[in-house]
Structure formats: structure tokens, C-alpha cells
Write a protein that holds these residues in place. Structure first.
Motif, PDB file in Angstrom:
ATOM      1  N   TRP A  86       0.843  -1.186   0.000  1.00  0.00           N
ATOM      2  CA  TRP A  86       0.000   0.000   0.000  1.00  0.00           C
ATOM      3  C   TRP A  86       0.889   1.250   0.000  1.00  0.00           C
ATOM      4  CZ3 TRP A  86      -5.296   0.342  -0.301  1.00  0.00           C
ATOM      5  CH2 TRP A  86      -6.006  -0.850  -0.151  1.00  0.00           C
ATOM      6  N   PRO A  87       0.547   2.271  -0.785  1.00  0.00           N
ATOM      7  CA  PRO A  87       1.336   3.510  -0.793  1.00  0.00           C
ATOM      8  C   PRO A  87       1.217   4.292   0.512  1.00  0.00           C
ATOM      9  CG  PRO A  87      -0.595   3.733  -2.182  1.00  0.00           C
ATOM     10  CD  PRO A  87      -0.517   2.301  -1.796  1.00  0.00           C
ATOM     11  N   LEU A  88       0.166   4.029   1.271  1.00  0.00           N
ATOM     12  CA  LEU A  88       0.030   4.491   2.655  1.00  0.00           C
ATOM     13  C   LEU A  88      -1.083   3.659   3.272  1.00  0.00           C
ATOM     14  CD1 LEU A  88      -2.723   6.391   3.158  1.00  0.00           C
ATOM     15  CD2 LEU A  88      -1.382   8.062   1.941  1.00  0.00           C
ATOM     16  N   THR A  89      -1.134   3.638   4.590  1.00  0.00           N
ATOM     17  CA  THR A  89      -2.179   2.861   5.256  1.00  0.00           C
ATOM     18  C   THR A  89      -3.122   3.791   6.007  1.00  0.00           C
ATOM     19  OG1 THR A  89      -0.733   2.527   7.182  1.00  0.00           O
ATOM     20  CG2 THR A  89      -0.761   0.801   5.498  1.00  0.00           C
ATOM     21  N   GLY A  90      -4.360   3.339   6.165  1.00  0.00           N
ATOM     22  CA  GLY A  90      -5.352   4.144   6.854  1.00  0.00           C
ATOM     23  C   GLY A  90      -6.744   3.670   6.512  1.00  0.00           C
ATOM     24  N   ARG A  91      -7.704   4.526   6.790  1.00  0.00           N
ATOM     25  CA  ARG A  91      -9.102   4.181   6.566  1.00  0.00           C
ATOM     26  C   ARG A  91      -9.466   4.327   5.087  1.00  0.00           C
ATOM     27  NH1 ARG A  91     -13.855   7.357   6.990  1.00  0.00           N
ATOM     28  NH2 ARG A  91     -12.554   9.118   7.655  1.00  0.00           N
ATOM     29  N   VAL A  92     -10.016   3.266   4.523  1.00  0.00           N
ATOM     30  CA  VAL A  92     -10.445   3.307   3.131  1.00  0.00           C
ATOM     31  C   VAL A  92     -11.821   3.972   3.059  1.00  0.00           C
ATOM     32  CG1 VAL A  92     -11.119   1.914   1.129  1.00  0.00           C
ATOM     33  CG2 VAL A  92      -9.109   1.271   2.474  1.00  0.00           C
ATOM     34  N   THR A  93     -11.914   5.068   2.311  1.00  0.00           N
ATOM     35  CA  THR A  93     -13.155   5.841   2.240  1.00  0.00           C
ATOM     36  C   THR A  93     -13.833   5.785   0.879  1.00  0.00           C
ATOM     37  OG1 THR A  93     -11.874   7.827   1.714  1.00  0.00           O
ATOM     38  CG2 THR A  93     -12.411   7.438   4.043  1.00  0.00           C
ATOM     39  N   GLY A  94     -13.156   5.227  -0.097  1.00  0.00           N
ATOM     40  CA  GLY A  94     -13.742   5.098  -1.429  1.00  0.00           C
ATOM     41  C   GLY A  94     -13.186   3.856  -2.091  1.00  0.00           C
ATOM     42  N   VAL A  95     -14.047   3.134  -2.797  1.00  0.00           N
ATOM     43  CA  VAL A  95     -13.622   1.877  -3.398  1.00  0.00           C
ATOM     44  C   VAL A  95     -13.763   1.900  -4.914  1.00  0.00           C
ATOM     45  CG1 VAL A  95     -14.132   0.536  -1.334  1.00  0.00           C
ATOM     46  CG2 VAL A  95     -15.921   0.866  -3.060  1.00  0.00           C
ATOM     47  N   TYR A  96     -13.016   1.019  -5.534  1.00  0.00           N
ATOM     48  CA  TYR A  96     -13.013   0.872  -6.989  1.00  0.00           C
ATOM     49  C   TYR A  96     -14.399   0.478  -7.511  1.00  0.00           C
ATOM     50  CZ  TYR A  96     -12.077  -1.388 -11.515  1.00  0.00           C
ATOM     51  OH  TYR A  96     -12.098  -1.772 -12.837  1.00  0.00           O
ATOM     52  N   VAL A 151      -2.614  -6.044  -3.636  1.00  0.00           N
ATOM     53  CA  VAL A 151      -2.059  -5.858  -2.286  1.00  0.00           C
ATOM     54  C   VAL A 151      -2.848  -6.689  -1.277  1.00  0.00           C
ATOM     55  CG1 VAL A 151      -1.050  -3.551  -2.564  1.00  0.00           C
ATOM     56  CG2 VAL A 151      -3.498  -3.781  -2.066  1.00  0.00           C
ATOM     57  N   PRO A 152      -2.246  -6.967  -0.108  1.00  0.00           N
ATOM     58  CA  PRO A 152      -3.016  -7.619   0.963  1.00  0.00           C
ATOM     59  C   PRO A 152      -4.137  -6.694   1.405  1.00  0.00           C
ATOM     60  CG  PRO A 152      -0.650  -7.620   1.434  1.00  0.00           C
ATOM     61  CD  PRO A 152      -0.859  -6.701   0.285  1.00  0.00           C
ATOM     62  N   SER A 153      -5.138  -7.226   2.092  1.00  0.00           N
ATOM     63  CA  SER A 153      -6.232  -6.390   2.555  1.00  0.00           C
ATOM     64  C   SER A 153      -5.708  -5.330   3.528  1.00  0.00           C
ATOM     65  CB  SER A 153      -7.300  -7.235   3.246  1.00  0.00           C
ATOM     66  OG  SER A 153      -6.839  -7.703   4.496  1.00  0.00           O
ATOM     67  N   MET A 154      -6.328  -4.144   3.478  1.00  0.00           N
ATOM     68  CA  MET A 154      -5.921  -3.083   4.404  1.00  0.00           C
ATOM     69  C   MET A 154      -6.065  -3.546   5.845  1.00  0.00           C
ATOM     70  SD  MET A 154      -4.714   0.004   4.739  1.00  0.00           S
ATOM     71  CE  MET A 154      -5.075   1.060   3.325  1.00  0.00           C
ATOM     72  N   LYS A 155      -7.126  -4.295   6.127  1.00  0.00           N
ATOM     73  CA  LYS A 155      -7.378  -4.786   7.467  1.00  0.00           C
ATOM     74  C   LYS A 155      -6.218  -5.617   7.981  1.00  0.00           C
ATOM     75  CE  LYS A 155     -10.770  -7.407  10.196  1.00  0.00           C
ATOM     76  NZ  LYS A 155     -12.061  -8.165  10.136  1.00  0.00           N
ATOM     77  N   SER A 156      -5.693  -6.509   7.156  1.00  0.00           N
ATOM     78  CA  SER A 156      -4.583  -7.356   7.567  1.00  0.00           C
ATOM     79  C   SER A 156      -3.294  -6.562   7.769  1.00  0.00           C
ATOM     80  CB  SER A 156      -4.352  -8.475   6.555  1.00  0.00           C
ATOM     81  OG  SER A 156      -3.858  -7.963   5.316  1.00  0.00           O
ATOM     82  N   VAL A 157      -3.100  -5.557   6.939  1.00  0.00           N
ATOM     83  CA  VAL A 157      -1.890  -4.723   7.064  1.00  0.00           C
ATOM     84  C   VAL A 157      -1.948  -3.903   8.351  1.00  0.00           C
ATOM     85  CG1 VAL A 157      -0.614  -2.805   6.040  1.00  0.00           C
ATOM     86  CG2 VAL A 157      -1.513  -4.626   4.587  1.00  0.00           C
ATOM     87  N   LEU A 158      -3.105  -3.310   8.634  1.00  0.00           N
ATOM     88  CA  LEU A 158      -3.249  -2.510   9.853  1.00  0.00           C
ATOM     89  C   LEU A 158      -3.095  -3.384  11.107  1.00  0.00           C
ATOM     90  CD1 LEU A 158      -6.212  -0.173   8.861  1.00  0.00           C
ATOM     91  CD2 LEU A 158      -3.782   0.432   9.049  1.00  0.00           C
TER      92      LEU A 158
END
Length: 261
Positions: free
Chosen positions: A128-138, A250-257
């Protein structure tokens, strides 16, 4: 990984997905009769658009001349509807001068995404280019001030202005513009064989076109420039002009966080 006789496919066969693949070196590859470039190790890459048809055809032409057809079944996806208000009338209905500027911006972006380089960086495990809360999806259909807009082709990550953005994989900077009309500060990294990452609404850009970057290098800062209602990063992935879902690489944001805690 999916094994089909003669070819290895890495990635889920679904709308919006990037697929990394491998064949015997010397094999020619065609997707729906369009040539797909293959490197000297037999590696190649392709992707499916947001609304890709379920039936796709991969054709392999081996070094001895034998041809095989590999039917591919692409899974459909359901997309979210998102309402966004507060967009100014000036942005919703730009004047002719602004429209001309936006058209020129679009030409630059398309030219950058059309480039071919022989880098194998497309085969890296992206981060991920940065991590955080995902607010918009593809793929989501955005409604701007009550009027349907074009689908969203990136993933939005909320972050404060000035938050550092890093390169998700190795590459070469193919575009770096601080003030595009719609996307504001805009950067594109070419990862090779038609695969690119785009970053929108940046407040600061650290790199220039032609500069080589490595995965994890700091390349920009989050902002709220262009057509944006708040600071965030809009990250997009393309295979040439085909717009893909970054979350497929990329791995899921949840798993990275979870690992960061």
C-alpha cells in the motif's frame, strides 16, 4: 495461482483484476486477439476492466507453432453507490477554458499510461502507498450533487495533508504534475509492461518524470487538490488504458493494519 495447461495465472479472474502470468519462454500470447507482450522469462500481465465481459479468450502460440485457445471465465462484481455533496458549481460545470485544460490533462495521463517499458517490477508483491481508513472503493458509482458521475476507478485512503506516500513497487516516474484541473497534484509510476500506479490530489510531489524509484521510496504527500472534498489519497492501477482495482495487487488493508498494531 491457477494452473491451466500451458500457463500459470496469478490473481482472481474477476472484473477489475490484474493478472500476472507465465508461459514457456518463446510463447506468443494474445488476449481476445490482441497481442500481450511477454518477457524473456515467459512472464506477462493483463487486466480486466470494471465491466469486462464474462467470456474472455487467451491464445497461446508456442515456439513450435502449435496454437492453443484458453477460455477464461471472468467473475462479475457488484459496485457501491456513493453520494458526494458540496462540489462547487464551478467544478461541476467548468468554463470552456477549464474544460480545455482538463482535456489537455487527460491527454497527458493517457500518454503516460500508454508507455511500454521492459521492467519486471509489475511482478513484485505490491505494498500500500500508505495505510489508513479506506473511504472510497473501486468501481463505485458516485453521485455528485445529485447527478450521476463516472464510476470511481481508484481506492481512496483518508489521511492528513502532508502524509507521506510511498511507491507501491519499483518503477519510473512517467508523470508528475502539481496542478491538474480535476485530480490536482498527479503522479504516475510506470511499473513495466503497461502496469502503472496513479496518485491523485497530492499536495507535494517529490520526484520528476524519468526518475527511477524503488518500492517504499517516498514520492509525494497527501493533499486535497483538484476535485476533492477533503484530504485523501486516490490510488489507481492501470494496465495501459484498462482501469483496475488496486486492492487486487495488495493484501487487505485490514490485515496490514493488524500487523502494524
Amino acid at each position: 495461482m491457477q494452473a491451466i495447461a500451458g500457463v500459470e495465472l496469478n490473481g482472481e479472474l474477476s472484473q477489475g483484476a490484474l493478472i500476472r502470468a507465465k508461459v514457456e519462454p518463446g510463447t506468443e500470447v494474445f488476449l481476445n486477439d490482441e497481442v500481450v507482450k511477454v518477457n524473456d522469462k515467459g512472464e506477462f500481465v493483463f487486466g480486466f476492466a470494471r465491466d469486462a465481459q464474462a467470456e474472455q479468450m487467451l491464445k497461446l502460440v508456442y515456439a513450435d507453432g502449435l496454437t492453443e485457445l484458453k477460455p477464461l471465465k471472468v467473475k462479475p462484481r457488484e459496485y457501491k453507490i456513493q453520494n458526494i455533496t458540496g462540489i462547487s458549481k464551478k467544478i461541476m460545470k467548468p468554463d470552456p477554458k477549464a474544460q480545455a485544460r482538463a482535456a489537455e490533462d487527460s491527454k497527458q495521463v493517457k500518454a503516460a499510461r500508454a508507455q511500454f517499458t521492459a521492467s519486471d517490477a509489475f511482478n513484485q508483491d505490491f505494498i500500500w502507498p500508505l495505510t489508513g481508513r479506506v473511504t472510497g472503493v473501486y468501481g463505485s458509482q458516485r453521485i455528485y450533487n445529485g447527478k450521476p458521475g463516472t464510476p470511481h476507478y481508484g481506492v481512496d485512503i483518508a489521511a492528513k495533508t502532508g502524509t507521506v506516500v510511498v511507491a507501491p513497487a519499483d518503477g519510473v516516474i512517467s508523470l508528475s504534475v502539481p496542478d491538474m484541473f480535476y485530480s490536482g497534484g498527479t503522479m504516475i509510476i510506470d511499473h513495466g509492461y503497461g502496469v502503472s500506479s496513479s496518485f491523485l490530489h497530492l499536495s507535494k510531489l517529490y520526484v520528476e518524470p524519468g526518475q527511477v524509484v524503488k518500492q517504499g521510496d517516498k514520492v509525494a504527500e497527501v493533499g486535497s487538490t483538484g476535485r476533492s472534498t477533503g484530504p485523501h489519497l486516490d490510488w489507481r492501477v492501470n494496465w495501459y488504458q484498462v482501469r483496475l482495482d488496486p486492492t487486487t495487487v495488495v493484501p487487505s488493508m485490514k490485515s496490514v493494519l493488524a500487523k502494524q498494531q
